[in-house]
Design an enzyme around this catalytic site. Structure first.
Site, PDB file in Angstrom:
ATOM      1  N   ALA A 225       0.854  -1.206   0.000  1.00 27.80           N
ATOM      2  CA  ALA A 225       0.000   0.000   0.000  1.00 27.80           C
ATOM      3  C   ALA A 225       0.881   1.243   0.000  1.00 27.80           C
ATOM      4  CB  ALA A 225      -0.907  -0.005   1.219  1.00 27.80           C
TER       5      ALA A 225
ATOM      6  N   GLU B 159      -6.221  12.571  -1.785  1.00 29.89           N
ATOM      7  CA  GLU B 159      -6.506  11.611  -2.856  1.00 29.89           C
ATOM      8  C   GLU B 159      -7.918  11.872  -3.370  1.00 29.89           C
ATOM      9  OE1 GLU B 159      -5.362   7.532  -2.054  1.00 29.89           O
ATOM     10  OE2 GLU B 159      -3.615   8.219  -0.939  1.00 29.89           O
TER      11      GLU B 159
ATOM     12  N   ARG C 166     -12.609   7.294  -8.467  1.00 32.06           N
ATOM     13  CA  ARG C 166     -11.708   6.346  -9.106  1.00 32.06           C
ATOM     14  C   ARG C 166     -12.334   5.598 -10.285  1.00 32.06           C
ATOM     15  NH1 ARG C 166      -8.019   3.022  -4.981  1.00 32.06           N
ATOM     16  NH2 ARG C 166      -6.919   4.985  -4.739  1.00 32.06           N
TER      17      ARG C 166
ATOM     18  N   ARG D 162     -14.812   2.106  -3.542  1.00 32.15           N
ATOM     19  CA  ARG D 162     -14.117   2.468  -2.308  1.00 32.15           C
ATOM     20  C   ARG D 162     -13.443   3.840  -2.415  1.00 32.15           C
ATOM     21  NH1 ARG D 162      -8.627   1.743  -0.711  1.00 32.15           N
ATOM     22  NH2 ARG D 162      -8.380   1.119  -2.863  1.00 32.15           N
TER      23      ARG D 162
ATOM     24  N   HIS E 219      -7.720   0.477 -10.247  1.00 36.09           N
ATOM     25  CA  HIS E 219      -6.968   1.700  -9.973  1.00 36.09           C
ATOM     26  C   HIS E 219      -6.653   2.344 -11.316  1.00 36.09           C
ATOM     27  CE1 HIS E 219      -3.962   4.482  -8.501  1.00 36.09           C
ATOM     28  NE2 HIS E 219      -4.326   4.180  -7.270  1.00 36.09           N
TER      29      HIS E 219
ATOM     30  N   HIS F  95      -7.499  -3.605  -8.556  1.00 35.37           N
ATOM     31  CA  HIS F  95      -6.854  -3.066  -7.351  1.00 35.37           C
ATOM     32  C   HIS F  95      -7.500  -3.522  -6.052  1.00 35.37           C
ATOM     33  CE1 HIS F  95      -4.395  -0.215  -5.192  1.00 35.37           C
ATOM     34  NE2 HIS F  95      -5.432   0.445  -4.740  1.00 35.37           N
TER      35      HIS F  95
HETATM   36  C1  SIN Z   1      -2.980   4.703  -3.937  1.00 35.28           C
HETATM   37  O1  SIN Z   1      -1.972   4.993  -3.293  1.00 35.28           O
HETATM   38  O2  SIN Z   1      -3.357   5.279  -4.941  1.00 35.28           O
HETATM   39  C2  SIN Z   1      -3.795   3.574  -3.456  1.00 35.28           C
HETATM   40  C3  SIN Z   1      -4.523   3.990  -2.273  1.00 35.28           C
HETATM   41  C4  SIN Z   1      -5.716   3.143  -2.132  1.00 35.28           C
HETATM   42  O3  SIN Z   1      -6.043   2.378  -3.036  1.00 35.28           O
HETATM   43  O4  SIN Z   1      -6.382   3.260  -1.105  1.00 35.28           O
END
Ligand code: SIN
Length: 515
Positions: A42, A109, A267, A367, A223, A332
């Site tokens: 991660a 994010e 996402r 998620r 992802h 992912h």
């Molecule tokens: C990422 O670092 O992009 C993955 C984080 C995640 O999937 O929670």
């Protein structure tokens, strides 16, 4: 003292084992080395409300909004409310989250209204968590069985009684009063994935064969940005959070035209947009321009803030500090899994599930980034709180309509080959799906069978587990005639308000009958 078996050694398994070791006799079974898990890879971090300008209410709202109407609201409330205290536990255990000006550093994010993603070692958050927890488990009263594969749950009189394992070439049965599945996701279902080789969905397959209910298994998150090389490598969303942008083959930004949040749209939106852009470009990957961060934030920024990605990108022959790099979506995270309540209890007495193998409903159809380490942490801890007090003879019943699947594991003409299954899943059960493609996948899978459980290797058993869950996923994806979050049906592009969680169990599992 209750005898408990914990299966898996990512953050969920390690936290559960550690907490349970205070009151139970704990055995931790893991199929590779103790530190091998999805957790250690991660990057972005772990989301939690640790700052005064943020609030639990806003974290809840962001999580529900990303989940596209399918989150279990009480589970989300638990996640966001208890998250900060569990983070403080990790800090007490010795996890060294990065700091800036004496305060915890925080990243942004996609789909988060605030920067609230804590990280450690820049982009080595998972590795830091994993190694701290491994040290703690080694020092605790936990019996650790490495290189030991969980083959089947032993269920008698509707209660879990133990686990059949394969270790050192021998099969044996470990007796237990409770089993906690914490064996992660199933990225290996797909040809392109950010997950390591151990992510083969064993826990969900085991639970399904034992008769447990699964929820929302059609929702698999892709992802948006993995480095588009033969061996894909995750490029954290935190890189886009810092300001990196996506470019088409002509070097122009395309996400601005598609969503007001552009590269930081949810996402599923970004992954689908990239896949469509790639199709328009004849399959050529799109580009991620992180070099602009070096110009804006100073030379050396990328290597300092993202040392793991920097090394991986360079090892594959790219200089992302100087030029855009090719990226593609990759499988992912599995939002669905073994259905649990907010204490990790499944539909089988004495069986618990925590982390990615479980479906608490916190992620809904999509998620929110960096909520998964948090879910593992919060729910493994809750499971360890509850388990010692539970009585398997008075097990809470799970309500809701259940679709019974007939799983004909032994019928296919030839044994499944992993690469073929991964390609089929990528092409037919991936980012965009159709009824026709899903039916084709079901037909193809019907011509395959799993392995001979009497003599199969661990690799063959993993592949058979992948086939088991792939079949179940296809059946449910066919049934969900709508598009929502990560499940996109080109033949049913609208979201239907009347469709809620999918809950399935195996009515009849026909395993190959070998002598
Ligand atoms: C990422 O670092 O992009 C993955 C984080 C995640 O999937 O929670």
């Amino acid at each position: 003292m209750k005898r408990v078996i914990v299966v898996g050694s990512g953050i969920a398994g390690l936290v559960a084992a550690l907490e349970l070791s205070q009151s139970c006799d704990v055995t931790l079974v893991t199929k590779a080395a103790l530190a091998d898990s999805n957790t250690r890879w991660a990057q972005g971090g772990i989301a939690a409300v640790m700052f005064e300008d943020d609030s639990v209410g806003e974290h809840i709202a962001d999580t529900l909004s990303a989940g596209a109407g399918l989150c279990n609201e009480s589970a989300v409330e638990v996640l966001c409310t208890e998250g900060p205290e569990r983070i403080r536990d990790l800090i007490r255990l010795g996890v060294a989250f990065d700091k800036q000006d004496g305060e915890l550093a925080r990243g942004l994010e996609a789909a988060h209204g605030h920067a609230r993603v804590l990280h450690a070692g820049g982009d080595a958050t998972g590795l830091n968590l994993e190694m701290t927890l491994v040290r703690a488990v080694r020092a605790a009263k936990v019996r650790v069985m490495e290189q030991t594969f969980a083959c089947e749950l032993v269920v008698e009189d509707e209660r879990v009684r133990g686990l059949e394992v394969l270790g050192g070439g021998k099969r044996s049965v470990l007796g237990a009063d409770a089993v906690v599945l914490a064996c992660g996701g199933a990225g290996q279902l797909y040809r392109y994935t950010t997950n390591p080789a151990v992510a083969t969905g064993d826990g969900v397959a085991l639970a399904l064969r034992a008769g447990a209910q699964l929820a929302d298994i059609e929702f698999y998150q892709f992802h948006p940005t993995a480095l588009a090389t033969k061996e894909t490598f995750l490029i954290s969303e935190a890189v886009r959070g810092e300001g990196a942008v996506l470019l088409d083959a002509r070097g122009e930004r395309f996400m601005q035209k598609l969503h007001p949040d552009a590269e930081l749209a949810p996402r599923d939106v970004v992954a689908r947009s990239i896949a469509r852009q790639m199709a328009l470009q004849g399959g050529k990957p799109v580009l991620l321009d992180a070099a602009r961060l070096e110009r804006e934030k100073g030379e050396g920024f990328l290597a300092k803030r993202f040392p793991t990605i920097d090394a991986a990108v360079k090892a594959r022959g790219f200089d992302w500090a100087k030029e855009p790099v090719p990226v593609t979506p990759a499988a992912h995270y599995w939002m669905g899994g073994v259905k649990t309540d907010v204490w990790g209890r499944t539909s089988i007495a004495g069986l618990y599930a925590v982390g990615e193998v479980a479906c608490t409903g916190v992620h809904g159809a999509n998620r929110l980034a960096s909520n998964s380490l948090l879910e593992s942490l919060v729910y493994a801890w809750r499971c360890a709180e509850q388990l010692p007090q539970d009585d398997a003879r008075r097990w809470p019943e799970m309500t809701g309509a259940v679709l019974a699947l007939e799983m004909e594991e032994g019928r296919g003409a030839r044994e499944v080959e992993r690469g073929e299954l991964q390609t089929l899943m990528w092409n037919r059960v991936g980012i965009e799906r159709s009824g026709e493609g899903l039916r084709e996948a079901a037909e193809q899978m019907a011509s395959w069978r799993g392995c001979n459980p009497k003599i199969a290797s661990v690799f063959e058993r993993e592949t058979a587990n992948l086939l088991t869950i792939a079949r179940a996923m296809v059946a449910v994806a066919l049934d969900r005639r709508e598009s929502r979050g990560a499940h996109y049906r080109v033949d049913y592009p609208e979201t239907r308000v009347d469709m809620q969680h999918s809950i399935v169990c195996a009515e009849k599992v026909l395993v190959p009958a070998y002598e």
